[in-house]
Design a protein around this motif. Structure first.
Motif, short mmCIF file in Angstrom:
data_model
loop_
_atom_site.label_atom_id
_atom_site.label_comp_id
_atom_site.label_asym_id
_atom_site.label_seq_id
_atom_site.Cartn_x
_atom_site.Cartn_y
_atom_site.Cartn_z
N LYS A 1 76.64 -127.79 -82.75
CA LYS A 1 76.59 -127.59 -81.36
C LYS A 1 75.84 -126.25 -81.09
CE LYS A 1 79.73 -127.95 -77.28
NZ LYS A 1 79.01 -126.94 -76.65
N GLU A 2 76.23 -125.33 -81.68
CA GLU A 2 75.45 -123.90 -81.30
C GLU A 2 74.14 -124.09 -81.15
OE1 GLU A 2 77.00 -119.92 -82.82
OE2 GLU A 2 75.28 -120.27 -84.32
N SER A 3 73.64 -124.69 -82.13
CA SER A 3 72.01 -124.93 -82.19
C SER A 3 71.75 -125.89 -80.94
CB SER A 3 71.49 -125.56 -83.34
OG SER A 3 71.39 -124.59 -84.41
N VAL A 4 72.35 -126.89 -80.59
CA VAL A 4 72.26 -128.01 -79.47
C VAL A 4 72.29 -126.92 -78.21
CG1 VAL A 4 72.81 -129.86 -78.37
CG2 VAL A 4 72.48 -130.00 -80.79
N ASP A 5 73.06 -126.21 -78.15
CA ASP A 5 73.60 -125.54 -76.80
C ASP A 5 72.26 -124.46 -76.54
OD1 ASP A 5 75.92 -126.83 -76.40
OD2 ASP A 5 77.26 -125.07 -77.14
N LEU A 6 71.66 -124.28 -77.48
CA LEU A 6 70.32 -123.26 -77.53
C LEU A 6 68.86 -124.22 -77.32
CD1 LEU A 6 71.28 -120.47 -79.75
CD2 LEU A 6 71.33 -120.30 -77.49
N MET A 7 69.31 -125.24 -77.34
CA MET A 7 67.88 -126.32 -77.00
C MET A 7 67.41 -126.20 -75.70
SD MET A 7 68.48 -129.57 -79.61
CE MET A 7 68.75 -129.33 -81.16
N ARG A 8 66.39 -125.82 -75.29
CA ARG A 8 65.48 -125.74 -73.94
C ARG A 8 64.73 -127.29 -73.88
NH1 ARG A 8 69.49 -122.34 -73.73
NH2 ARG A 8 68.89 -120.22 -74.39
N PHE A 9 64.96 -127.96 -73.06
CA PHE A 9 64.52 -129.32 -72.88
C PHE A 9 63.49 -129.44 -71.86
CE2 PHE A 9 68.29 -130.21 -75.51
CZ PHE A 9 67.90 -131.69 -76.11
N GLY A 10 62.14 -129.36 -72.20
CA GLY A 10 61.18 -129.28 -71.23
C GLY A 10 60.72 -128.02 -70.61
N LYS A 11 59.58 -128.10 -69.96
CA LYS A 11 59.03 -126.96 -69.28
C LYS A 11 59.91 -126.06 -68.45
CE LYS A 11 55.12 -125.58 -66.25
NZ LYS A 11 53.89 -126.34 -65.54
N ALA A 12 60.53 -126.91 -67.53
CA ALA A 12 61.31 -126.30 -66.48
C ALA A 12 62.60 -125.37 -67.19
CB ALA A 12 62.11 -127.29 -65.26
N GLU A 13 63.09 -125.84 -68.38
CA GLU A 13 64.35 -125.27 -68.90
C GLU A 13 63.82 -124.21 -69.82
OE1 GLU A 13 67.08 -127.28 -71.26
OE2 GLU A 13 67.61 -128.54 -69.57
N ILE A 14 62.44 -124.22 -70.46
CA ILE A 14 61.78 -123.32 -71.47
C ILE A 14 61.48 -122.14 -70.44
CG2 ILE A 14 59.94 -122.69 -72.65
CD1 ILE A 14 60.04 -125.61 -73.49
N ASN A 15 60.94 -122.19 -69.26
CA ASN A 15 60.39 -121.23 -68.41
C ASN A 15 61.60 -120.42 -67.95
OD1 ASN A 15 57.49 -121.43 -68.43
ND2 ASN A 15 57.49 -122.79 -66.92
N ALA A 16 62.78 -121.11 -67.59
CA ALA A 16 63.92 -120.41 -67.04
C ALA A 16 64.73 -119.70 -68.08
CB ALA A 16 64.74 -121.62 -66.44
N ASN A 17 64.60 -120.09 -69.37
CA ASN A 17 65.37 -119.49 -70.46
C ASN A 17 64.45 -119.37 -71.69
OD1 ASN A 17 68.13 -118.76 -69.47
ND2 ASN A 17 68.02 -120.90 -68.93
N PRO A 18 63.48 -118.51 -71.63
CA PRO A 18 62.63 -118.63 -73.06
C PRO A 18 62.89 -117.86 -74.22
CG PRO A 18 61.72 -116.80 -71.37
CD PRO A 18 63.00 -117.59 -70.61
N ASP A 19 64.20 -118.43 -74.48
CA ASP A 19 64.67 -118.12 -75.76
C ASP A 19 65.23 -119.22 -76.41
OD1 ASP A 19 66.95 -118.54 -74.74
OD2 ASP A 19 67.65 -116.39 -74.18
N GLY A 20 66.12 -119.33 -77.50
CA GLY A 20 66.54 -120.54 -78.24
C GLY A 20 65.57 -121.55 -78.66
N ILE A 21 65.74 -122.60 -78.69
CA ILE A 21 65.02 -123.63 -79.55
C ILE A 21 64.40 -124.36 -78.42
CG2 ILE A 21 65.21 -125.56 -80.98
CD1 ILE A 21 67.68 -124.29 -82.08
#
Length: 368
Positions: free
Chosen positions: A210-230
């Motif tokens: 769950k620690e890893s899944v919580d840090l997954m960024r799904f798609g462009k919008a999430e990645i741009n908003a939080n450019p850390d994690g997976i």
């Protein structure tokens, strides 16, 4: 991580992906998270020698791409490195060892980048003790350009199957200045078993998964908003998201088709490994961990220079309870008595992965 077309087609079958892609139309043509990748473009564009070096440093490898660094400018030629305590991994890294290794990577990449402008980084670790700032750094003129500086922008961690070809002896010899290179078939097979068993332990322990899944960024919008994690991005994966076939829920369910296919892909990747390299330290102090990170960063740049691929597979080195048997086995296989194995990596020839999203330098500054 951005998953390749090959992996995505393997995940759910070509027909489903092609249908999703066709339906998405123009959507899939603009899936690159440009904002999250801008720090790569801005690296080296700053006039202040400190900001120049730091703009490269923030591209350094670090656990789960948490980017656990904060910068406080001091005076006209110095800065203080702090640890961002909000970027910890309490389940997979309960003692912060991996975080400190990542901070070591940051410091070494900064020091290498500073030499491009002719500066040497004078680094004073833990100036107020182990519970205080990580380092005080002053840049002084008079340095020659580090031979690894040219490879900063091409450095990656390659999470793909490697080619079925051995690492040449001459290249092995160049890498032994950083750690122990393992190429004998028996050694490689034992380490493959270790890394697989350790990865499966992490995946089948709910809180660490769950620690890893919580840090997954799904798609462009999430990645741009939080450019850390997976980062899970690109047109193929985003087509799966639009179709409802790739979700956080499925990633947390070991019985789901998506989870099981991910397990198969990881197994195939681990099997396609001709060699490993491990880094040890005499003990396991914070200074040892920082030093290991600095050495790992140089190793990663060295492998880039030599045309090799490197991928950290350090799950067996994690210090949570369920991992204890694998941790003990890793030290039995890879370390002398009393030593600590700080990093373990797959080594071979692989493709060039895409750049990893990063927070901008400005967001990592405490002042200035």
């Amino acid at each position: 991580m951005t998953v390749s077309r090959r992996k995505t087609l393997a995940l759910l079958g070509g027909g489903l992906i092609l249908a999703a892609t066709a339906t998405a139309g123009a959507f899939v043509a603009t899936r690159s998270p440009e904002k999250a990748l801008q720090p790569w473009e801005k690296a080296g564009t700053y006039d202040d020698p400190r900001l120049f070096a730091l703009s490269y440093a923030l591209l350094a490898p670090n656990p789960h791409n948490r980017q656990p660094w904060l910068i406080e400018l001091t005076g006209d030629d110095a800065f203080r490195l702090h640890r961002d305590e909000t970027r910890e991994l309490p389940h997979t890294d309960p003692h912060l060892r991996q975080i400190f290794v990542g901070l070591g990577c940051f410091l070494e990449q900064m020091a290498i980048a500073a030499t491009i402008k002719g500066f040497k980084a004078q680094i004073d670790l833990f100036p107020e003790g182990l519970d205080g700032p990580i380092a005080d750094v002053r840049l002084v003129e008079g340095a020659k350009v580090d031979r690894l500086a040219d490879h900063i922008m091409d450095r990656r961690s390659c999470k793909e199957p490697f080619q079925e070809k051995p690492v040449p002896t001459a290249l092995q010899d160049e890498l032994r200045q950083y750690g122990s290179v393992w190429t004998k078939p028996g050694d490689v097979d034992r380490i493959k078993t270790l890394t697989w068993d350790a990865w499966m332990t992490e995946m089948n322990t709910h809180r660490t998964l769950k620690e890893s899944v919580d840090l997954m960024r799904f798609g462009k919008a999430e990645i741009n908003a939080n450019p850390d994690g997976i980062d899970l991005g690109g047109p193929f994966l985003e087509s799966l998201m639009v179709a409802g076939l790739l979700t956080r829920e499925s990633q947390l369910d070991p019985a789901s088709t998506g989870f099981q296919e991910g397990v198969k892909m990881y197994s195939d990747m681990l099997k396609a490994t001709p060699a490993y390299i491990s880094l040890t330290t005499p003990a396991n102090s914070r200074v040892d961990q920082i030093d290991a990170g600095r050495r790992w960063l140089r190793l990663n740049l060295e492998t880039t220079r030599l045309g090799l691929a490197l991928h950290p597979v350090s799950q067996a080195l994690q210090e949570f309870e369920e991992m204890a048997p694998h941790y003990a086995e890793a030290h039995r296989l890879l370390a002398k008595p009393g030593e600590t194995v700080q990093m373990l990596g797959r080594l071979g020839f692989g493709p060039a992965p895409a750049r990893t999203p990063r927070w901008s330098l400005e967001t990592r500054m405490m002042n200035g």
